[in-house]
Design a protein around this motif. Structure first.
Motif, PDB file in Angstrom:
ATOM      1  N   GLY A 156       0.821  -1.212   0.000  1.00  0.00           N
ATOM      2  CA  GLY A 156       0.000   0.000   0.000  1.00  0.00           C
ATOM      3  C   GLY A 156       0.851   1.257   0.000  1.00  0.00           C
ATOM      4  N   MET A 157       1.937   1.272   0.798  1.00  0.00           N
ATOM      5  CA  MET A 157       2.837   2.430   0.806  1.00  0.00           C
ATOM      6  C   MET A 157       3.486   2.617  -0.563  1.00  0.00           C
ATOM      7  SD  MET A 157       4.683   2.464   4.583  1.00  0.00           S
ATOM      8  CE  MET A 157       5.595   0.946   4.333  1.00  0.00           C
ATOM      9  N   ALA A 158       3.938   1.525  -1.159  1.00  0.00           N
ATOM     10  CA  ALA A 158       4.577   1.599  -2.474  1.00  0.00           C
ATOM     11  C   ALA A 158       3.594   2.081  -3.536  1.00  0.00           C
ATOM     12  CB  ALA A 158       5.144   0.235  -2.853  1.00  0.00           C
ATOM     13  N   ASP A 159       2.321   1.699  -3.406  1.00  0.00           N
ATOM     14  CA  ASP A 159       1.294   2.142  -4.345  1.00  0.00           C
ATOM     15  C   ASP A 159       1.120   3.653  -4.263  1.00  0.00           C
ATOM     16  OD1 ASP A 159      -1.237   2.774  -5.573  1.00  0.00           O
ATOM     17  OD2 ASP A 159      -1.829   0.683  -5.382  1.00  0.00           O
ATOM     18  N   GLY A 160       0.928   4.170  -3.048  1.00  0.00           N
ATOM     19  CA  GLY A 160       0.765   5.609  -2.898  1.00  0.00           C
ATOM     20  C   GLY A 160       1.972   6.386  -3.401  1.00  0.00           C
ATOM     21  N   TYR A 161       3.168   5.867  -3.131  1.00  0.00           N
ATOM     22  CA  TYR A 161       4.398   6.531  -3.561  1.00  0.00           C
ATOM     23  C   TYR A 161       4.499   6.563  -5.082  1.00  0.00           C
ATOM     24  CZ  TYR A 161       9.410   7.634  -3.779  1.00  0.00           C
ATOM     25  OH  TYR A 161      10.625   8.217  -4.044  1.00  0.00           O
ATOM     26  N   ALA A 195       0.383   1.094   9.450  1.00  0.00           N
ATOM     27  CA  ALA A 195       0.922   2.243   8.708  1.00  0.00           C
ATOM     28  C   ALA A 195       1.094   3.469   9.587  1.00  0.00           C
ATOM     29  CB  ALA A 195       0.011   2.570   7.524  1.00  0.00           C
ATOM     30  N   ILE A 196       0.304   3.568  10.670  1.00  0.00           N
ATOM     31  CA  ILE A 196       0.470   4.712  11.582  1.00  0.00           C
ATOM     32  C   ILE A 196       1.888   4.722  12.143  1.00  0.00           C
ATOM     33  CG2 ILE A 196      -0.278   5.703  13.782  1.00  0.00           C
ATOM     34  CD1 ILE A 196      -3.087   4.661  13.189  1.00  0.00           C
ATOM     35  N   TRP A 197       2.386   3.551  12.522  1.00  0.00           N
ATOM     36  CA  TRP A 197       3.748   3.454  13.062  1.00  0.00           C
ATOM     37  C   TRP A 197       4.767   3.921  12.023  1.00  0.00           C
ATOM     38  CZ3 TRP A 197       8.175   0.861  11.661  1.00  0.00           C
ATOM     39  CH2 TRP A 197       9.197   0.801  12.609  1.00  0.00           C
ATOM     40  N   SER A 198       4.613   3.473  10.772  1.00  0.00           N
ATOM     41  CA  SER A 198       5.546   3.876   9.719  1.00  0.00           C
ATOM     42  C   SER A 198       5.510   5.384   9.511  1.00  0.00           C
ATOM     43  CB  SER A 198       5.223   3.155   8.409  1.00  0.00           C
ATOM     44  OG  SER A 198       5.395   1.762   8.528  1.00  0.00           O
ATOM     45  N   ALA A 199       4.310   5.965   9.495  1.00  0.00           N
ATOM     46  CA  ALA A 199       4.182   7.411   9.308  1.00  0.00           C
ATOM     47  C   ALA A 199       4.872   8.176  10.426  1.00  0.00           C
ATOM     48  CB  ALA A 199       2.705   7.789   9.238  1.00  0.00           C
ATOM     49  N   LYS A 200       4.678   7.713  11.664  1.00  0.00           N
ATOM     50  CA  LYS A 200       5.298   8.402  12.812  1.00  0.00           C
ATOM     51  C   LYS A 200       6.814   8.270  12.776  1.00  0.00           C
ATOM     52  CE  LYS A 200       5.137  10.623  16.750  1.00  0.00           C
ATOM     53  NZ  LYS A 200       6.582  10.756  16.969  1.00  0.00           N
ATOM     54  N   GLN A 201       7.315   7.078  12.446  1.00  0.00           N
ATOM     55  CA  GLN A 201       8.758   6.894  12.396  1.00  0.00           C
ATOM     56  C   GLN A 201       9.398   7.751  11.313  1.00  0.00           C
ATOM     57  OE1 GLN A 201      10.680   4.910  14.557  1.00  0.00           O
ATOM     58  NE2 GLN A 201       8.729   4.950  15.658  1.00  0.00           N
ATOM     59  N   PRO A 233      -1.724   2.887   4.494  1.00  0.00           N
ATOM     60  CA  PRO A 233      -0.368   2.848   3.926  1.00  0.00           C
ATOM     61  C   PRO A 233      -0.210   3.719   2.688  1.00  0.00           C
ATOM     62  CG  PRO A 233      -1.495   0.752   3.567  1.00  0.00           C
ATOM     63  CD  PRO A 233      -2.347   1.553   4.512  1.00  0.00           C
ATOM     64  N   ALA A 234      -1.244   3.836   1.872  1.00  0.00           N
ATOM     65  CA  ALA A 234      -1.141   4.695   0.692  1.00  0.00           C
ATOM     66  C   ALA A 234      -0.884   6.140   1.093  1.00  0.00           C
ATOM     67  CB  ALA A 234      -2.407   4.603  -0.152  1.00  0.00           C
ATOM     68  N   ALA A 235      -1.487   6.581   2.200  1.00  0.00           N
ATOM     69  CA  ALA A 235      -1.243   7.941   2.677  1.00  0.00           C
ATOM     70  C   ALA A 235       0.228   8.139   3.015  1.00  0.00           C
ATOM     71  CB  ALA A 235      -2.116   8.230   3.901  1.00  0.00           C
ATOM     72  N   VAL A 236       0.858   7.103   3.588  1.00  0.00           N
ATOM     73  CA  VAL A 236       2.290   7.179   3.893  1.00  0.00           C
ATOM     74  C   VAL A 236       3.089   7.332   2.591  1.00  0.00           C
ATOM     75  CG1 VAL A 236       4.264   5.953   4.896  1.00  0.00           C
ATOM     76  CG2 VAL A 236       2.020   5.857   6.014  1.00  0.00           C
ATOM     77  N   GLY A 237       2.764   6.499   1.591  1.00  0.00           N
ATOM     78  CA  GLY A 237       3.471   6.572   0.319  1.00  0.00           C
ATOM     79  C   GLY A 237       3.275   7.898  -0.387  1.00  0.00           C
ATOM     80  N   VAL A 238       2.045   8.421  -0.361  1.00  0.00           N
ATOM     81  CA  VAL A 238       1.776   9.710  -0.998  1.00  0.00           C
ATOM     82  C   VAL A 238       2.569  10.816  -0.310  1.00  0.00           C
ATOM     83  CG1 VAL A 238       0.004  11.469  -1.388  1.00  0.00           C
ATOM     84  CG2 VAL A 238      -0.485   9.078  -1.926  1.00  0.00           C
ATOM     85  N   ALA A 239       2.594  10.795   1.027  1.00  0.00           N
ATOM     86  CA  ALA A 239       3.343  11.820   1.753  1.00  0.00           C
ATOM     87  C   ALA A 239       4.837  11.741   1.460  1.00  0.00           C
ATOM     88  CB  ALA A 239       3.087  11.681   3.257  1.00  0.00           C
ATOM     89  N   LEU A 240       5.370  10.530   1.307  1.00  0.00           N
ATOM     90  CA  LEU A 240       6.779  10.382   0.928  1.00  0.00           C
ATOM     91  C   LEU A 240       7.020  10.905  -0.484  1.00  0.00           C
ATOM     92  CD1 LEU A 240       7.635   6.816   2.303  1.00  0.00           C
ATOM     93  CD2 LEU A 240       8.669   8.971   3.041  1.00  0.00           C
ATOM     94  N   GLY A 241       6.066  10.674  -1.377  1.00  0.00           N
ATOM     95  CA  GLY A 241       6.221  11.084  -2.771  1.00  0.00           C
ATOM     96  C   GLY A 241       5.932  12.548  -3.020  1.00  0.00           C
ATOM     97  N   LYS A 242       5.251  13.209  -2.071  1.00  0.00           N
ATOM     98  CA  LYS A 242       4.927  14.634  -2.198  1.00  0.00           C
ATOM     99  C   LYS A 242       5.466  15.381  -0.976  1.00  0.00           C
ATOM    100  CE  LYS A 242       2.034  14.359  -5.849  1.00  0.00           C
ATOM    101  NZ  LYS A 242       2.326  14.993  -7.156  1.00  0.00           N
ATOM    102  N   PRO A 243       6.777  15.426  -0.804  1.00  0.00           N
ATOM    103  CA  PRO A 243       7.334  16.052   0.397  1.00  0.00           C
ATOM    104  C   PRO A 243       6.893  17.505   0.528  1.00  0.00           C
ATOM    105  CG  PRO A 243       9.039  15.665  -1.273  1.00  0.00           C
ATOM    106  CD  PRO A 243       7.823  14.949  -1.734  1.00  0.00           C
ATOM    107  N   GLY A 244       6.557  17.882   1.759  1.00  0.00           N
ATOM    108  CA  GLY A 244       6.116  19.244   2.024  1.00  0.00           C
ATOM    109  C   GLY A 244       4.620  19.440   1.936  1.00  0.00           C
ATOM    110  N   ARG A 245       3.893  18.466   1.382  1.00  0.00           N
ATOM    111  CA  ARG A 245       2.436  18.575   1.265  1.00  0.00           C
ATOM    112  C   ARG A 245       1.765  17.958   2.494  1.00  0.00           C
ATOM    113  NH1 ARG A 245       0.981  18.753  -4.237  1.00  0.00           N
ATOM    114  NH2 ARG A 245      -1.212  18.735  -3.607  1.00  0.00           N
TER     115      ARG A 245
END
Length: 523
Positions: A53-58, A433-439, A404-416
């Motif tokens: 899911g993270m890779a998809d969002g990214y 995914a909450i843990w990944s986002a926080k880390q 997880p997609a939200a994590v990937g999108v945030a990684l792919g759109k830094p600053g947004r």
């Protein structure tokens, strides 16, 4: 020093821009990560569905293929739900999975994937376990090009653990064009149909935003004063929902689609199936007297479209070409979509009020990743999206994608700033995914609409013969405390039960630019 499979694959990944590795570690994958390069990033997901899911969002956010590493058969099995979603989302993704050493594969060893190539089918474009170690780098290169060719999608490569240190050659650099064009005569036919139309309609889908055709579709709609409908179950926003020509959202039901499109004589589906259905229907697929045309980047979609004329190729190039044909048939602008009645606060806040408040607080360029199926019709009325690449959801209907997609999108759109809008039931599918986002320190506000039930199933039950008041088994979700779950993963959280507190809670959460969670008690 001799070049190894590992050296060659890392070289490819650099050249392809796949230096973020979305993964959950396992023993058969470890050799890839020995002396992990300093210019690479390892993005850890605590479960394989979260990883994909993270890779998809990214990949969607960057419009580049992402790189996934899973653990043998068990890891691929855990990830299959989101691999299916990536397939439906047409997300470019190179998925690798570990395999046991070649020398012991004949003995069905522990952690071997006995049918590795078959396991992810049919939801990958290509699946392979290379015959020799030295064939792994060319397989990765082929996988990347296939993932990026339209229709884009995930591919799969199974790699035995002892391959990484075997000798191999570097793969030569190549240029592979990934843009296809619709046949000129088909575009000419569509252009003439639009020009001759008295009341044209456009139906736009996720491929409009995926292919960067947002501005071109606006130009085409304004050129013809055509009403614009969002396709059923679309995973992206593909037209500004406050535009004078925006008509609304088509449902995934044949008869209702025909009723809403009634009166249009030319219907052009752009970057969307014509049409996605969720329940059985009868009768024609388009209104009497209407001609259906379609531009899609997916040959399979064109093949099953039941009526009309389809062109296969780049959405952006095709729409841009259509917009060069100046219409000779002047027509009046259609009436503007009626705004919904304003939602008012109540003792237990409504979903409409919650989403209306979010719409009033968030900025137009804030990104929303959504997985709250029962709330989607309300969202479509009270939370409009007006800019390209500000809305993502799953095309598959499968849960476990949104967080997880939200994590990937945030990684792919830094600053947004990213808002992850979730139902209480769907939140539990990939809550790691909450843990990944926080880390990762990402500016994501997770918003949980807690109505203590699988509302989508209860609301849908009458379609399958349930009478009013009938119990729907397995759909009540009492006693879930999402704030405690978030805090347990290091994420600040707040529960909001009063409508009077909502705007201030949204403002504080979004302004924090950190990972946080709001749990909303809703009707």
């Amino acid at each position: 020093m001799q070049t190894t499979v590992r050296d060659s694959v890392l070289d490819l990944m650099r050249r392809f821009g796949m230096t973020s590795v979305f993964a959950n570690p396992g023993s058969t994958e470890l050799p890839l990560f020995r002396n992990f390069p300093s210019d690479f990033r390892y993005v850890l997901g605590l479960q394989e569905a979260t990883v994909v899911g993270m890779a998809d969002g990214y990949a969607q956010a960057t419009r580049r293929a992402s790189f996934v590493n899973l653990h043998s058969a068990a890891g691929v099995g855990n990830a299959m739900g989101n691999i299916f979603t990536a397939h439906k989302n047409q997300t470019p993704m190179v998925i690798t999975a570990g395999q046991q050493a070649r020398s012991i594969l004949p003995f069905s060893p522990f952690l071997a994937s006995n049918q590795a190539v078959e396991l992810p089918k049919p939801y990958v474009k290509w699946s392979v376990e290379p015959a020799r170690a030295e064939d792994v780098p060319p397989a990765i290169a082929r996988a990347y090009y296939l993932a990026m060719l339209p229709p884009r999608g995930p591919v799969f490569v199974s790699i035995p653990v002892d391959d990484w240190d075997r000798p191999a050659e570097y793969v030569p650099a190549r240029d592979v064009s990934t843009e296809l064009r619709v046949q000129p005569d088909t575009l000419e036919k569509i252009a003439h149909a639009l020009d001759a139309s008295q009341r044209p309609a456009l139906v736009v889908g996720g491929a409009v935003d995926r292919d960067g055709a947002w501005d071109d579709v606006i130009r085409l709609a304004e050129l013809h004063n055509a009403r614009v409908w969002a396709a059923p179950m679309s995973g992206r926003c593909s037209f500004p929902e406050d535009h004078r020509l925006f008509a609304g959202f088509l449902p995934a039901h044949r008869e209702n689609i025909v009723a809403l499109l009634s009166g249009h004589d030319v219907i052009l589906a752009i970057g969307a199936p014509a049409f996605t259905y969720h329940v059985e229907g009868d009768g024609p697929h388009v209104p009497d007297g209407a001609a259906l045309y379609q531009i899609t980047d997916n040959p399979e979609t064109a093949a099953w479209t039941p009526v009309g004329t389809s062109g296969v190729g780049s959405i952006r190039l095709s729409v841009r070409e259509l917009a060069t044909h100046r219409p000779t048939n002047a027509r009046e602008a259609p009436g503007k979509r009626r705004a919904p009645q304003r939602a008012e606060p109540s003792t237990v806040m409504s979903v409409a009020y919650a989403l209306q408040a979010l719409g009033e607080v968030k900025r137009p360029d804030d990104i929303v990743v959504e997985e709250a199926p029962s709330a989607r019709p309300v969202m479509q009325a009270y939370l409009p999206f007006t800019q390209s690449e500000t809305f993502y959801t799953m095309d598959s209907g499968g849960l476990g994608y949104g967080m997880p997609a939200a994590v990937g999108v945030a990684l792919g759109k830094p600053g947004r700033r990213v808002v992850c809008l979730m139902g209480d039931g769907s939140s539990l599918y990939s809550i790691q995914a909450i843990w990944s986002a926080k880390q990762l320190g990402l500016p994501i506000t997770f918003v949980i609409l807690n109505n203590r039930r699988y509302a989508a199933l209860q609301d849908f039950a009458p379609v399958f013969g349930f009478a009013a008041g009938d119990a729907v088994q397995g759909t009540d979700l009492p006693d879930l405390d999402f704030c405690s779950l978030a805090i347990g993963m290091g994420c600040p959280a707040r529960k909001v039960g009063a409508a009077a507190d909502l705007h201030a809670a949204f403002e504080k959460a979004l302004a924090s630019n950190t990972t946080n969670l709001l749990e909303l008690d809703v009707q």
